[in-house]
Structure formats: structure tokens, C-alpha cells
Design an enzyme around this catalytic site. Structure first.
Site, mmCIF file in Angstrom:
data_model
loop_
_atom_site.group_PDB
_atom_site.id
_atom_site.type_symbol
_atom_site.label_atom_id
_atom_site.label_comp_id
_atom_site.label_asym_id
_atom_site.label_seq_id
_atom_site.Cartn_x
_atom_site.Cartn_y
_atom_site.Cartn_z
ATOM 1 N N GLY A 117 -1.699 1.575 -7.025
ATOM 2 C CA GLY A 117 -2.469 1.679 -8.258
ATOM 3 C C GLY A 117 -1.975 2.796 -9.152
ATOM 4 N N CYS A 133 -5.065 5.408 -4.393
ATOM 5 C CA CYS A 133 -4.376 4.117 -4.280
ATOM 6 C C CYS A 133 -2.966 4.328 -4.803
ATOM 7 C CB CYS A 133 -5.100 3.047 -5.083
ATOM 8 S SG CYS A 133 -4.255 1.435 -5.074
ATOM 9 N N GLU A 158 -10.409 -1.218 -5.312
ATOM 10 C CA GLU A 158 -9.413 -2.043 -4.640
ATOM 11 C C GLU A 158 -9.995 -3.351 -4.111
ATOM 12 O OE1 GLU A 158 -6.455 -0.322 -2.088
ATOM 13 O OE2 GLU A 158 -7.192 1.686 -2.515
ATOM 14 N N HIS A 215 -2.533 -5.565 -10.184
ATOM 15 C CA HIS A 215 -3.309 -4.461 -10.731
ATOM 16 C C HIS A 215 -3.649 -4.731 -12.193
ATOM 17 C CE1 HIS A 215 -2.834 -1.520 -7.442
ATOM 18 N NE2 HIS A 215 -1.687 -2.159 -7.237
ATOM 19 N N CYS A 230 0.869 -1.180 0.000
ATOM 20 C CA CYS A 230 0.000 0.000 0.000
ATOM 21 C C CYS A 230 0.899 1.221 0.000
ATOM 22 C CB CYS A 230 -0.925 -0.005 1.211
ATOM 23 S SG CYS A 230 -1.974 1.461 1.319
#
Length: 284
Positions: A226, A223, A214, A165, A79
Site C-alpha cells: 500500500g 501495509c 486491507e 490498491h 505483502c
């Protein structure tokens, strides 16, 4: 956790991606999935996209270890916004005496740097692009894959930044079918561990707009991993420069991918929202 015990926490966010941060250094026990869900609940708990724990690291080169739990109680491997918030928390705590230090994450070591005014940069590692490393069940390392869904055929790139992703380029991110196409792609058997789904609109050679659905959290205001994945996917397709700004609903992140074999570096804001205590009335 025993009945009636007060659990101290910090509420933080990075570009709107919000977290509950627990200090578990000194061997304090990790939260059970039920406690993670309770803390994340926006009506009966504190409310957050993810729960972050700060723990002692077995790696002497790392200042601390952090782990990540999604709002549904499931574990996550990385994260980026959370990594920045952990770095800011450790700086405020006094544990990080210098602007540059190393953190231990579920996806491997992360280099962090305080940039001033609440901004931090974190090294997110080299992107993984081979389908088996995502994991994504497909042959070949293509820059674009296609799947037929009930919503129609969708084209996307796949990237792992320590977590999987899928990046879908759209003409208008505001009109993107995030709430339907996001979970539809997540449920596909080609993604055996699920996937975070990003919807990216190219605004300029060095700027995109992005929304992300997510795993375990749904759509979030930002994100970090992301944003990194979107830049990597679009660079590989010749759609974006290697240094780009990613506009998310909660704020803007700065992403740099200097070369194909180089780590991705993300810079962005952090904020402390409040400190609190949760009284645990029942054992977790």
C-alpha cells in the site's frame, strides 16, 4: 495436521504489520483456511494480520518461496512488510548466507537485501497501472478515477503491486473515514477481486502519511504494498517525489520509484516478537 500435533511458529512484524510465520520447507503441507483463521485470531489464536509460509521454491534462482494468507483465510498475492520479514527470518535461520538474495512470491520474484540493524529492502516489481491489470472495471489509464458512493463522490488512483490498491488523497489522514469508505470501495463491483484502500496525506514533496484498509484484514498498522501504491499514485499526479518516506501508524517506510518503467523498492524495519508452538487438538 493430525490431532495433538505441535505447530511451531514465529511471530514477527514489519512497522507494526504483524505476521505468524510457518516453516513449511521439506514438503510440509500448507495450512487450510481454517487453520489460517485460527492462527490469526487475536483472542483464541496467536493473532496477526497475515499468515506467512516459507516453502521450497521450484525456481533454482530463488532461496525460498513464500505465500500469504489474510486473517480471514483468503490468499493474497503480495505483502511488502511480509516479504521483509521472510527475508529476515531466512537470514536468522542461516539459509541466506549473503546479504542479497532472491525470493519467490505469488506475484513473482522478489529481490531482498539486508541493510543492517533489522532493516531490509525488497524489490516490489513494476507497478501495473492499466485498469485490466488491477483489476478495475474502467476505460482508460487515468491518473484519477471517480465513483459515486453513499458517502459521496470519491476520487482515487488505482495501482497494482501484485495486489490491487485504490489510493485516496485526503487533507487529514487522522480524520479520514477509513472504517466506512474503505469497505465501501472494497465492495464496489468495479473491483471484481476487491481492493486495498489507502488514505494518503501529503506532508512534504518527499513525505506522506498513510492509513490502509486491507482486503481480508481491515485497517492494519502498516501495509508495504500500500505504501508503494500510494507513492506511485501520487508521483503520477505530480504530488510527490520519486523517493519518499511513508509514515504509517506502525512506523515509517522508505519508497523509491526511479522511473515509470522501473521497479519500486521498499526499505523498512523488521522485528522478531516471539517463538511458540500451537497444539492442534483437532484435525484442520
Amino acid at each position: 495436521m493430525s490431532p495433538g500435533r505441535a505447530l511451531r511458529f514465529s511471530k514477527m512484524h514489519g512497522a507494526g504489520n504483524d505476521f505468524v510465520v510457518l516453516d513449511l520447507r521439506g514438503g510440509r503441507p500448507a495450512p487450510a483456511p481454517g487453520l489460517a483463521r485460527r492462527l490469526a485470531d487475536r483472542h483464541q489464536g496467536v493473532g496477526c494480520d497475515q499468515l506467512l509460509t516459507i516453502e521450497d521454491s521450484a525456481d533454482p534462482a530463488c532461496l525460498a518461496r513464500y505465500r500469504i494468507w489474510n486473517a480471514d483465510g483468503s490468499a493474497a498475492n503480495q505483502c511488502g512488510n511480509g516479504a521483509r520479514c521472510v527475508a529476515a527470518w531466512l537470514r536468522r535461520d542461516g539459509a541466506a548466507a549473503t546479504p542479497r538474495f532472491r525470493l519467490d512470491s505469488p506475484a513473482g520474484p522478489v529481490q531482498a537485501e539486508a541493510l543492517g540493524e533489522g532493516r531490509y529492502a525488497v524489490g516490489m516489481g513494476r507497478p501495473r497501472l492499466a485498469p485490466a491489470e488491477i483489476p478495475f472495471l474502467a476505460a482508460g489509464d487515468a491518473t484519477e478515477h471517480r465513483l459515486a458512493l453513499a458517502e459521496g463522490e470519491v476520487a482515487f488512483g488505482v495501482v497494482s503491486m501484485g495486489n490491487p490498491h485504490a489510493v485516496v488523497e485526503v487533507a487529514d489522514v487522522a480524520a479520514a473515514p477509513v472504517a466506512t469508505l474503505g469497505p465501501a470501495l472494497q465492495a464496489r463491483p468495479e473491483f471484481p477481486e476487491g481492493v486495498n484502500v489507502g488514505f494518503a496525506q501529503v506532508l512534504a514533496p518527499d513525505r506522506i502519511r498513510l492509513r490502509v484498509f486491507e482486503r481480508g484484514a481491515g485497517e492494519t498498522l502498516a501495509c508495504g504494498s500500500g505504501a508503494c501504491a500510494a507513492v506511485v499514485a501520487l508521483v503520477r499526479r505530480g504530488r510527490l517525489a520519486r523517493h519518499a518516506f511513508v509514515e504509517l501508524p506502525g512506523g515509517t517506510l522508505e519508497i523509491t520509484w526511479p522511473a515509470d518503467d522501473a521497479p519500486v523498492v521498499m526499505a523498512g524495519p523488521t522485528a522478531f516478537v516471539f517463538e511458540g508452538e500451537l497444539l492442534l487438538e483437532q484435525p484442520e
